[in-house]
Scaffold this motif. Structure first.
Motif, PDB file in Angstrom:
ATOM      1  N   GLU A 194      36.763  29.273  40.008  1.00  0.00           N
ATOM      2  CA  GLU A 194      36.195  27.165  39.959  1.00  0.00           C
ATOM      3  C   GLU A 194      34.357  27.816  40.231  1.00  0.00           C
ATOM      4  O   GLU A 194      33.880  27.037  39.770  1.00  0.00           O
ATOM      5  N   GLU A 225      46.047  28.457  44.467  1.00  0.00           N
ATOM      6  CA  GLU A 225      44.901  27.239  45.248  1.00  0.00           C
ATOM      7  C   GLU A 225      43.869  28.373  45.121  1.00  0.00           C
ATOM      8  O   GLU A 225      42.446  28.122  44.855  1.00  0.00           O
ATOM      9  N   ALA A 226      43.739  29.013  46.308  1.00  0.00           N
ATOM     10  CA  ALA A 226      42.453  29.202  46.960  1.00  0.00           C
ATOM     11  C   ALA A 226      41.922  29.749  46.163  1.00  0.00           C
ATOM     12  O   ALA A 226      40.491  30.386  46.104  1.00  0.00           O
ATOM     13  N   ARG A 227      42.266  31.093  45.279  1.00  0.00           N
ATOM     14  CA  ARG A 227      42.434  31.751  44.064  1.00  0.00           C
ATOM     15  C   ARG A 227      41.357  31.457  43.256  1.00  0.00           C
ATOM     16  O   ARG A 227      40.248  31.988  42.280  1.00  0.00           O
ATOM     17  N   ALA A 267      40.633  28.007  43.156  1.00  0.00           N
ATOM     18  CA  ALA A 267      39.215  27.325  44.463  1.00  0.00           C
ATOM     19  C   ALA A 267      37.697  28.504  43.343  1.00  0.00           C
ATOM     20  O   ALA A 267      36.578  27.886  43.645  1.00  0.00           O
ATOM     21  N   GLY A 268      37.715  29.534  44.289  1.00  0.00           N
ATOM     22  CA  GLY A 268      37.334  30.990  43.669  1.00  0.00           C
ATOM     23  C   GLY A 268      36.688  31.007  42.309  1.00  0.00           C
ATOM     24  O   GLY A 268      35.727  31.375  42.096  1.00  0.00           O
ATOM     25  N   VAL A 287      49.596  28.956  47.881  1.00  0.00           N
ATOM     26  CA  VAL A 287      48.382  28.592  48.737  1.00  0.00           C
ATOM     27  C   VAL A 287      46.914  29.201  48.328  1.00  0.00           C
ATOM     28  O   VAL A 287      46.517  29.125  47.927  1.00  0.00           O
ATOM     29  N   ARG A 288      47.575  31.003  48.485  1.00  0.00           N
ATOM     30  CA  ARG A 288      47.005  31.671  47.840  1.00  0.00           C
ATOM     31  C   ARG A 288      46.259  31.221  46.175  1.00  0.00           C
ATOM     32  O   ARG A 288      44.805  32.079  46.362  1.00  0.00           O
TER      33      ARG A 288
END
Length: 100
Positions: A35, A28-30, A32-33, A25-26
Motif C-alpha cells: 500500500e 499484514e506487514a507485506r 502495508a508495504g 502479521v507478516r
C-alpha cells in the motif's frame, strides 16, 4: 498410521495458532508495504502529470515565439528582396545598368 506423513491440504490447517498468527502479521506487514508503494506511485504519477502540463505550457509558449520569429524573418526577407529589386529597377531607369 499415526507415524504417516500428512498429505495434501494447506500447511495452515496443521500449524499451531501462533504460526498462523505470525503468518498473518507478516502478510499484514507485506500488505502495508504494498500500500505504501502504491501511494508513492500515485504521488509520483500526479507529480509527473503536473510536470507534463507545465512542459506542455512551456512548449506552447516556445511554439508561439517561434511562429512570431518566423513571421519577422519572412518580413525581413521580403524587405531585402524588395530592396534588391528596387535598386535594380532604379539602376535600370537611370540607364546605369547598360552603360548609358
Amino acid at each position: 498410521m499415526s507415524g504417516a506423513a500428512k498429505v495434501g491440504g494447506s500447511r495452515f490447517l496443521y500449524a499451531p495458532f501462533q504460526d498462523t498468527e505470525a503468518a498473518f502479521v507478516r502478510l499484514e506487514a507485506r500488505i502495508a508495504g504494498v500500500e505504501a508503494c502504491i501511494r508513492n506511485l500515485e504521488t509520483e504519477k500526479a507529480v509527473n502529470e503536473e510536470k507534463q502540463l507545465r512542459l506542455e505550457g512551456r512548449f506552447n509558449g516556445i511554439d508561439k515565439r517561434l511562429d512570431r520569429i518566423d513571421g519577422l524573418i519572412s518580413r525581413l526577407v521580403w524587405l531585402v528582396v524588395a530592396g534588391i529589386v528596387g535598386g535594380f529597377m532604379s539602376s535600370m531607369l537611370r540607364g546605369e545598368l547598360f552603360g548609358g
